[in-house]
Motif scaffolding. Structure first.
Motif, PDB file in Angstrom:
ATOM      1  N   GLY A  19       0.804  -1.208   0.000  1.00 59.90           N
ATOM      2  CA  GLY A  19       0.000   0.000   0.000  1.00 59.90           C
ATOM      3  C   GLY A  19       0.838   1.258   0.000  1.00 59.90           C
ATOM      4  O   GLY A  19       0.462   2.268  -0.607  1.00 59.90           O
ATOM      5  N   GLY A  22       3.601   0.619  -3.475  1.00 56.40           N
ATOM      6  CA  GLY A  22       3.054   0.199  -4.758  1.00 56.40           C
ATOM      7  C   GLY A  22       3.580  -1.137  -5.228  1.00 56.40           C
ATOM      8  O   GLY A  22       3.139  -1.670  -6.234  1.00 56.40           O
ATOM      9  N   SER A  54      -5.349  -5.085  -4.280  1.00 56.32           N
ATOM     10  CA  SER A  54      -4.961  -3.909  -5.062  1.00 56.32           C
ATOM     11  C   SER A  54      -6.173  -3.181  -5.627  1.00 56.32           C
ATOM     12  O   SER A  54      -6.037  -2.059  -6.133  1.00 56.32           O
ATOM     13  CB  SER A  54      -4.031  -4.323  -6.212  1.00 56.32           C
ATOM     14  OG  SER A  54      -2.830  -4.853  -5.715  1.00 56.32           O
ATOM     15  N   ASN A  56      -8.620  -1.745  -4.222  1.00 61.72           N
ATOM     16  CA  ASN A  56      -8.948  -0.473  -3.579  1.00 61.72           C
ATOM     17  C   ASN A  56      -7.885   0.603  -3.820  1.00 61.72           C
ATOM     18  O   ASN A  56      -8.052   1.748  -3.402  1.00 61.72           O
ATOM     19  CB  ASN A  56      -9.160  -0.678  -2.072  1.00 61.72           C
ATOM     20  CG  ASN A  56      -7.906  -1.130  -1.361  1.00 61.72           C
ATOM     21  OD1 ASN A  56      -7.001  -1.705  -1.975  1.00 61.72           O
ATOM     22  ND2 ASN A  56      -7.832  -0.900  -0.064  1.00 61.72           N
ATOM     23  N   LEU A  57      -6.788   0.222  -4.495  1.00 64.63           N
ATOM     24  CA  LEU A  57      -5.772   1.210  -4.873  1.00 64.63           C
ATOM     25  C   LEU A  57      -5.990   1.738  -6.293  1.00 64.63           C
ATOM     26  O   LEU A  57      -5.365   2.709  -6.701  1.00 64.63           O
ATOM     27  CB  LEU A  57      -4.370   0.580  -4.802  1.00 64.63           C
ATOM     28  CG  LEU A  57      -3.926  -0.015  -3.464  1.00 64.63           C
ATOM     29  CD1 LEU A  57      -2.543  -0.653  -3.631  1.00 64.63           C
ATOM     30  CD2 LEU A  57      -3.889   1.049  -2.373  1.00 64.63           C
ATOM     31  N   GLN A  60      -7.361   5.662  -7.358  1.00 63.91           N
ATOM     32  CA  GLN A  60      -6.337   6.698  -7.375  1.00 63.91           C
ATOM     33  C   GLN A  60      -5.322   6.439  -8.486  1.00 63.91           C
ATOM     34  O   GLN A  60      -4.867   7.373  -9.151  1.00 63.91           O
ATOM     35  CB  GLN A  60      -5.627   6.742  -6.018  1.00 63.91           C
ATOM     36  CG  GLN A  60      -4.625   7.877  -5.866  1.00 63.91           C
ATOM     37  CD  GLN A  60      -3.996   7.897  -4.487  1.00 63.91           C
ATOM     38  OE1 GLN A  60      -3.633   6.865  -3.936  1.00 63.91           O
ATOM     39  NE2 GLN A  60      -3.879   9.079  -3.908  1.00 63.91           N
ATOM     40  N   ARG A 162       4.333   4.770  -9.204  1.00 60.23           N
ATOM     41  CA  ARG A 162       3.552   3.925  -8.297  1.00 60.23           C
ATOM     42  C   ARG A 162       2.209   3.558  -8.917  1.00 60.23           C
ATOM     43  O   ARG A 162       1.786   2.398  -8.883  1.00 60.23           O
ATOM     44  CB  ARG A 162       3.343   4.657  -6.970  1.00 60.23           C
ATOM     45  CG  ARG A 162       2.456   3.920  -5.955  1.00 60.23           C
ATOM     46  CD  ARG A 162       2.356   4.741  -4.682  1.00 60.23           C
ATOM     47  NE  ARG A 162       1.454   4.139  -3.723  1.00 60.23           N
ATOM     48  CZ  ARG A 162       0.142   4.358  -3.678  1.00 60.23           C
ATOM     49  NH1 ARG A 162      -0.426   5.138  -4.589  1.00 60.23           N
ATOM     50  NH2 ARG A 162      -0.613   3.786  -2.741  1.00 60.23           N
ATOM     51  N   ILE A 166       0.852  -0.194  -9.989  1.00 62.04           N
ATOM     52  CA  ILE A 166      -0.351  -0.779  -9.386  1.00 62.04           C
ATOM     53  C   ILE A 166      -1.253  -1.368 -10.460  1.00 62.04           C
ATOM     54  O   ILE A 166      -1.698  -2.517 -10.369  1.00 62.04           O
ATOM     55  CB  ILE A 166      -1.104   0.287  -8.564  1.00 62.04           C
ATOM     56  CG1 ILE A 166      -0.341   0.587  -7.261  1.00 62.04           C
ATOM     57  CG2 ILE A 166      -2.532  -0.194  -8.240  1.00 62.04           C
ATOM     58  CD1 ILE A 166      -0.907   1.760  -6.476  1.00 62.04           C
ATOM     59  N   VAL A 205      -3.131  -3.122   3.415  1.00 62.64           N
ATOM     60  CA  VAL A 205      -2.877  -2.340   2.198  1.00 62.64           C
ATOM     61  C   VAL A 205      -3.463  -0.939   2.329  1.00 62.64           C
ATOM     62  O   VAL A 205      -2.838   0.056   1.951  1.00 62.64           O
ATOM     63  CB  VAL A 205      -3.456  -3.059   0.964  1.00 62.64           C
ATOM     64  CG1 VAL A 205      -3.400  -2.154  -0.259  1.00 62.64           C
ATOM     65  CG2 VAL A 205      -2.696  -4.346   0.687  1.00 62.64           C
ATOM     66  N   GLN A 206      -4.665  -0.862   2.882  1.00 60.80           N
ATOM     67  CA  GLN A 206      -5.302   0.442   3.055  1.00 60.80           C
ATOM     68  C   GLN A 206      -4.499   1.328   4.007  1.00 60.80           C
ATOM     69  O   GLN A 206      -4.351   2.535   3.783  1.00 60.80           O
ATOM     70  CB  GLN A 206      -6.722   0.265   3.594  1.00 60.80           C
ATOM     71  CG  GLN A 206      -7.567   1.527   3.551  1.00 60.80           C
ATOM     72  CD  GLN A 206      -7.782   2.028   2.132  1.00 60.80           C
ATOM     73  OE1 GLN A 206      -7.982   1.238   1.207  1.00 60.80           O
ATOM     74  NE2 GLN A 206      -7.725   3.336   1.943  1.00 60.80           N
ATOM     75  N   GLN A 209      -1.511   2.665   2.140  1.00 54.52           N
ATOM     76  CA  GLN A 209      -1.863   3.788   1.267  1.00 54.52           C
ATOM     77  C   GLN A 209      -2.093   5.055   2.081  1.00 54.52           C
ATOM     78  O   GLN A 209      -1.728   6.158   1.642  1.00 54.52           O
ATOM     79  CB  GLN A 209      -3.113   3.467   0.452  1.00 54.52           C
ATOM     80  CG  GLN A 209      -3.577   4.637  -0.401  1.00 54.52           C
ATOM     81  CD  GLN A 209      -4.429   4.224  -1.578  1.00 54.52           C
ATOM     82  OE1 GLN A 209      -3.937   3.791  -2.603  1.00 54.52           O
ATOM     83  NE2 GLN A 209      -5.733   4.351  -1.421  1.00 54.52           N
ATOM     84  N   ASN A 213      -0.158   8.574   1.344  1.00 57.73           N
ATOM     85  CA  ASN A 213      -0.824   9.859   1.107  1.00 57.73           C
ATOM     86  C   ASN A 213      -0.428  10.901   2.143  1.00 57.73           C
ATOM     87  O   ASN A 213      -0.392  12.099   1.851  1.00 57.73           O
ATOM     88  CB  ASN A 213      -2.341   9.674   1.111  1.00 57.73           C
ATOM     89  CG  ASN A 213      -2.833   8.917  -0.109  1.00 57.73           C
ATOM     90  OD1 ASN A 213      -2.222   8.962  -1.166  1.00 57.73           O
ATOM     91  ND2 ASN A 213      -3.941   8.200   0.037  1.00 57.73           N
TER      92      ASN A 213
END
Length: 245
Positions: A19, A22, A54, A56-57, A60, A162, A166, A205-206, A209, A213
């Motif tokens: 997360g 990447g 992945s 939920n990635l 973005q 990144r 992903i 993973v969340q 991320q 961020n």
């Protein structure tokens, strides 16, 4: 299946790395699972988890990816998957485990180096790295470092790198999983493992991320590569003892 609980901390840690940077999930997780499972089982479990976690990635990533590079890498991956599948079938499990860890260590060394003996903007270069990644993904779940090595030589920003990675990993790993399932190599171990490991990995993973961020790294390599080297060395020690025994 009790072994699945032993690898839960490994996949959680790998999820945070994924997360945040990447990449790195498959490389870290496959070595951990190889302590308890044969490579054919480890690879499909790890790739399936990475695809699911992945998703939920992707929102973005869709906004930040460099699509010309992504398209060429995916085409190369499609060409490389059949080659990797042959490796998975032909190489004995104990040897494959050792080769996986050695390959990770070599790739990490290349990533640490500043040597860039190719033009990252050429279509042939992108295609070649895509082929190598596709073969490495389906055979040993080690296609990620090859793409990171390529990306670190490109002129893309860290954010673009990144995001492109992903989306590439989701596409190439989904193709690899479909190939392995279609070949009949997958048994009930996969569904049982996903039932136990998916939710914890999604949360990890969340969280990774969220950390990205909040404070993106100046270089993706500085965070993930030391972890990759440590994991590879541990795996080499364990695999070497198995081969000798």
């Amino acid at each position: 299946m009790e072994h699945i609980w032993y690898v839960l901390p490994v996949v959680i840690f790998a999820g945070i790395v994924r997360g945040y940077s990447g990449f790195g999930f498959t490389v870290i997780a496959v070595v951990g699972l190889n302590f308890f499972f044969e490579p054919q089982q480890s690879v499909v479990i790890v790739l399936s988890l990475d695809v699911i976690c992945s998703l939920n990635l992707m929102k973005q990533a869709f906004e930040q990816a460099h699509y010309p590079t992504l398209k060429t890498l995916i085409i190369g991956s499609v060409l490389g998957i059949p080659v990797g599948y042959c490796f998975l079938l032909l190489i004995p499990p104990s040897i494959l485990k050792l080769l996986i860890c050695i390959a990770i260590l070599i790739l990490a060394g290349l990533l640490f180096s500043k040597s860039r003996p190719f033009n990252a903007d050429k279509t042939q270069t992108k295609l070649g790295f895509g082929v190598a990644s596709g073969a490495g993904t389906v055979s040993a779940s080690i296609g990620g470092p090859m793409i990171v090595y390529y990306m670190s030589s490109s002129n893309l920003s860290t954010v673009n790198q990144r995001a492109t990675m992903i989306l590439f990993f989701v596409a190439s790993e989904a193709l690899a999983v479909a190939t392995l399932i279609g070949s009949g190599l997958v048994d009930s171990t996969l569904s049982n493992a996903l039932l136990i490991l998916t939710l914890p990995t999604l949360i990890a993973v969340q969280y990774g991320q969220y950390l990205f961020n909040r404070k993106p790294p100046q270089s993706l390599k500085s965070f993930a590569l030391p972890v990759m080297v440590t994991v590879a060395l541990l795996g080499i020690g364990n695999s070497a003892m198995s081969v000798v025994a």
